[in-house]
Scaffold this motif. Structure first.
Motif, PDB file in Angstrom:
ATOM      1  N   ALA A  12       0.837  -1.186   0.000  1.00 13.10           N
ATOM      2  CA  ALA A  12       0.000   0.000   0.000  1.00 13.10           C
ATOM      3  C   ALA A  12       0.880   1.247   0.000  1.00 13.10           C
ATOM      4  O   ALA A  12       1.995   1.261   0.530  1.00 13.10           O
ATOM      5  CB  ALA A  12      -0.918  -0.013   1.214  1.00 13.10           C
ATOM      6  N   ILE A  13       0.353   2.324  -0.562  1.00  9.16           N
ATOM      7  CA  ILE A  13       1.158   3.520  -0.781  1.00  9.16           C
ATOM      8  C   ILE A  13       1.535   4.219   0.522  1.00  9.16           C
ATOM      9  O   ILE A  13       2.711   4.503   0.781  1.00  9.16           O
ATOM     10  CB  ILE A  13       0.415   4.490  -1.712  1.00  9.16           C
ATOM     11  N   ALA A  14       0.546   4.541   1.365  1.00  7.99           N
ATOM     12  CA  ALA A  14       0.822   5.344   2.564  1.00  7.99           C
ATOM     13  C   ALA A  14       1.858   4.690   3.480  1.00  7.99           C
ATOM     14  O   ALA A  14       2.822   5.350   3.893  1.00  7.99           O
ATOM     15  CB  ALA A  14      -0.474   5.641   3.310  1.00  7.99           C
ATOM     16  N   PRO A  15       1.714   3.395   3.844  1.00  5.11           N
ATOM     17  CA  PRO A  15       2.753   2.784   4.688  1.00  5.11           C
ATOM     18  C   PRO A  15       4.121   2.772   4.026  1.00  5.11           C
ATOM     19  O   PRO A  15       5.140   2.952   4.701  1.00  5.11           O
ATOM     20  CB  PRO A  15       2.226   1.358   4.915  1.00  5.11           C
ATOM     21  N   ARG A  28      -1.617  12.185  10.073  1.00  5.20           N
ATOM     22  CA  ARG A  28      -2.308  11.066   9.435  1.00  5.20           C
ATOM     23  C   ARG A  28      -2.126  11.208   7.936  1.00  5.20           C
ATOM     24  O   ARG A  28      -2.461  12.239   7.346  1.00  5.20           O
ATOM     25  CB  ARG A  28      -3.789  11.091   9.783  1.00  5.20           C
ATOM     26  N   LEU A  29      -1.566  10.200   7.287  1.00  6.03           N
ATOM     27  CA  LEU A  29      -1.342  10.202   5.846  1.00  6.03           C
ATOM     28  C   LEU A  29      -2.276   9.201   5.191  1.00  6.03           C
ATOM     29  O   LEU A  29      -2.284   8.018   5.538  1.00  6.03           O
ATOM     30  CB  LEU A  29       0.110   9.845   5.529  1.00  6.03           C
ATOM     31  N   GLY A  34      -6.548   4.244  -0.970  1.00  2.00           N
ATOM     32  CA  GLY A  34      -7.312   3.882   0.210  1.00  2.00           C
ATOM     33  C   GLY A  34      -6.470   3.536   1.417  1.00  2.00           C
ATOM     34  O   GLY A  34      -7.011   3.289   2.500  1.00  2.00           O
ATOM     35  N   SER A  35      -5.156   3.513   1.287  1.00  2.00           N
ATOM     36  CA  SER A  35      -4.286   3.152   2.402  1.00  2.00           C
ATOM     37  C   SER A  35      -4.075   4.345   3.324  1.00  2.00           C
ATOM     38  O   SER A  35      -4.334   5.494   2.960  1.00  2.00           O
ATOM     39  CB  SER A  35      -2.936   2.647   1.882  1.00  2.00           C
ATOM     40  N   ALA A  36      -3.581   4.058   4.533  1.00  2.00           N
ATOM     41  CA  ALA A  36      -3.345   5.105   5.517  1.00  2.00           C
ATOM     42  C   ALA A  36      -2.168   4.729   6.390  1.00  2.00           C
ATOM     43  O   ALA A  36      -1.813   3.553   6.547  1.00  2.00           O
ATOM     44  CB  ALA A  36      -4.594   5.333   6.370  1.00  2.00           C
TER      45      ALA A  36
END
Length: 431
Positions: A12-15, A28-29, A34-36
Motif C-alpha cells: 500500500a502507498i501510505a505505509p 495522518r497520511l 485507500g491506504s493510511a
C-alpha cells in the motif's frame, strides 16, 4: 511517455511512504489507493490525491517533493486553509524530519508499489530553475539576472499584492508599537522609525534603494519635508508607485524609477534607506554595494540597512523551496557580516537592533489577508501561486518565531574628514 509504468503492486502507498521520514509520522497520511499511515487521531491529516503527487514525493524526497505536490494540488491538507497553513506547518517543523532513502531502499519501494519505471514529473511552472543550473545562464547578481530574479517574485500582480499586503503596499517587516496594533499602524511606525534614525529634516535629499511600491518615499516627503528618489528593479512596482505619487500630488518632491541601484548616478544625498534589498544582492557583493551607497552620501549622511539575517554568520543554504519558489538567488547572512562590511568601506556603525518578533507578526498578518481574500487572490494569480504564498508566509512566520531567521536594522554614518558624525549623543528614537 507516462510518469508511472505499472507492474503488480505488492504494498500500500501510505505505509510505504513512511520510509521517507526519519521518525514516526506526526500526522495522518492517506493515499488515493485507500491506504493510511500515522496516528488516526493526529491533529493534521495529509492526503496524497494523485499518482503525479506520488512521483513528486519519490523523485524529490523531502521538502521539495512535498512542496511540488502541494503546490500542484496533488497533496492536500485536509481541513486546513491553503492561505494560512501555519498550524500544520508548525507541527511539521517541530516534529518532522526527512530522510533520503538509499538507492536499494528506493528500488524496493518502487517495486513494492508496482512502479516498474518512475520518471520525475515536470516541476510546477511557479518553480524557478535551481541555483546551480541558473549559474550557467548568466553571472549571479549581474544586472540582467538580478532583474529576472526580482521579476519572478515581485511582478506577480499588483492587485495580488494589494490584497495580501493591505493599503500600505509595504512588503517589508513592520514595527509594532504595541502587540495590538494593526498592520497598517505597524508599517507606518516602521517608516517613521527609519526616518527618525536617518535624522530626516525638511530640505534633505533621501535615496531609497529597492523602494518597492514607494512607501518610504511617500512617507518621507509627506511627513518629513524631504525630496526623495526611489529605485526598484520591478517594473510593476515602479508603475504602481509612480501612479501613487501622481495621485498624491507629490511629483515635485518624489520620484520612483524602474532601475537598478547600480544605475543611480546622483550623489549628495543626506540619507540612504535600504529596506529589504540586501537579501537580493549577494554576500560577495556587499563591499561594492555598501561602497556605492557610501559614495551617494554627503559627509555626515546616514545609511539605514534593514534586512533579513541569520542568527549566525556561517554560510548556510537558503533551502530549495525558498530558492526555487520565492527568492531566486537570495542570500542571507548574519548581522555581524553586514556590520563588518559596512565598517570596512569606511561607514561608522552607530546602532543596530533585531526586530525578528515584529516580522513574525507581519507575516501572520499577511497570511490572514491572503486567507481572507483567497478567492480573489486565486483569480488574480492562480491557485498554485497562492498556495506557494500560503506556505511561504507560514514558514517565514515560524522561522522568525524560532530564531531561525532574524531582521536587523543597522544604522551607519559617513564620517566627516575630521571624524565627526553629526549624530545625537544619545538616540532619539525608540522601538
Amino acid at each position: 511517455m507516462t510518469t508511472l509504468q505499472r507492474t503488480e503492486r505488492t504494498s500500500a502507498i501510505a505505509p510505504a511512504l513512511e520510509l521517507l521520514f526519519a521518525h514516526d509520522l506526526p500526522f495522518r497520511l492517506t493515499a488515493y489507493d485507500g491506504s493510511a499511515a500515522g496516528p488516526p487521531d493526529a491533529p493534521v491529516r495529509l492526503h496524497l490525491a494523485t499518482e503525479r503527487g506520488l512521483a513528486y514525493l519519490l523523485t524529490a524526497p523531502g521538502d521539495l517533493g512535498m512542496a511540488r505536490a502541494y503546490v500542484q494540488g496533488d497533496l492536500v491538507l485536509d481541513g486546513v486553509h491553503p492561505g494560512d497553513p501555519y498550524d500544520a506547518l508548525r507541527l511539521f517543523m517541530s516534529r518532522l524530519t526527512f530522510r533520503r532513502p538509499s538507492p536499494a531502499e528506493a528500488v524496493r519501494v518502487v517495486r513494492a508499489l508496482g512502479l516498474g519505471q518512475l520518471l520525475p514529473p515536470p516541476p510546477p511552472p511557479q518553480e524557478a530553475l535551481p541555483r546551480w543550473r541558473r549559474i550557467v545562464e548568466g553571472a549571479r547578481h549581474s544586472p540582467a539576472r538580478d532583474a529576472e530574479a526580482i521579476q519572478h517574485h515581485y511582478d506577480v500582480s499588483n492587485r495580488f499584492y494589494e490584497l495580501v499586503l493591505g493599503p500600505s503596499m509595504t512588503y517589508t517587516c513592520a514595527c509594532y508599537p504595541t502587540a495590538g496594533a494593526s498592520l497598517e499602524e505597524a508599517q507606518a511606525h516602521k517608516y517613521d522609525l527609519v526616518a527618525r534614525k536617518l535624522g530626516l529634516r525638511p530640505g534633505m535629499r533621501l535615496l531609497d534603494v529597492g523602494c518597492g511600491w514607494g512607501g518610504m518615499v511617500r512617507h518621507a516627503v509627506t511627513h518629513y519635508g524631504v525630496t526623495a528618489l526611489g529605485v526598484t528593479l520591478s517594473r510593476e512596482q515602479a508603475t504602481w508607485a509612480q501612479r501613487a505619487i501622481r495621485d498624491a500630488g507629490l511629483e515635485s518632491v518624489a520620484e520612483v524609477r524602474h532601475a537598478d541601484y547600480r544605475d543611480v548616478g546622483e550623489t549628495g544625498f543626506d540619507a540612504v534607506s535600504s529596506i529589504g534589498l540586501t537579501e537580493h544582492i549577494g554576500i560577495r557583493n556587499y563591499p561594492a554595494y555598501f561602497g556605492r551607497l557610501r559614495d551617494r552620501l554627503v559627509p555626515g549622511g546616514r545609511l539605514l540597512n534593514h534586512s533579513i539575517t541569520r542568527p549566525h554568520n556561517r554560510p548556510t543554504s537558503t533551502g530549495a523551496f525558498i530558492d526555487r519558489y520565492v527568492f531566486p538567488d537570495g542570500e542571507l547572512t548574519g548581522s555581524g557580516r553586514i556590520i563588518t562590511e559596512m565598517q570596512d568601506v569606511g561607514l561608522e556603525v552607530r546602532h543596530e537592533e533585531n526586530l525578528r518578533e515584529h516580522y513574525a507578526l507581519t507575516c501572520r498578518a499577511w497570511a490572514r489577508n491572503l486567507a481572507e481574500h483567497w478567492d480573489e487572490c486565486v483569480a488574480e494569480a492562480g491557485e498554485a501561486t497562492a498556495r506557494v504564498w500560503g506556505l511561504y508566509l507560514a514558514g517565514c512566520a515560524l522561522g522568525f518565531e524560532i530564531n531561525d531567521i532574524q531582521l536587523h536594522q543597522v544604522l551607519a554614518v559617513k564620517p566627516h574628514p575630521d571624524g565627526s558624525a553629526d549624530v545625537p549623543l544619545r538616540p532619539d528614537w525608540g522601538v
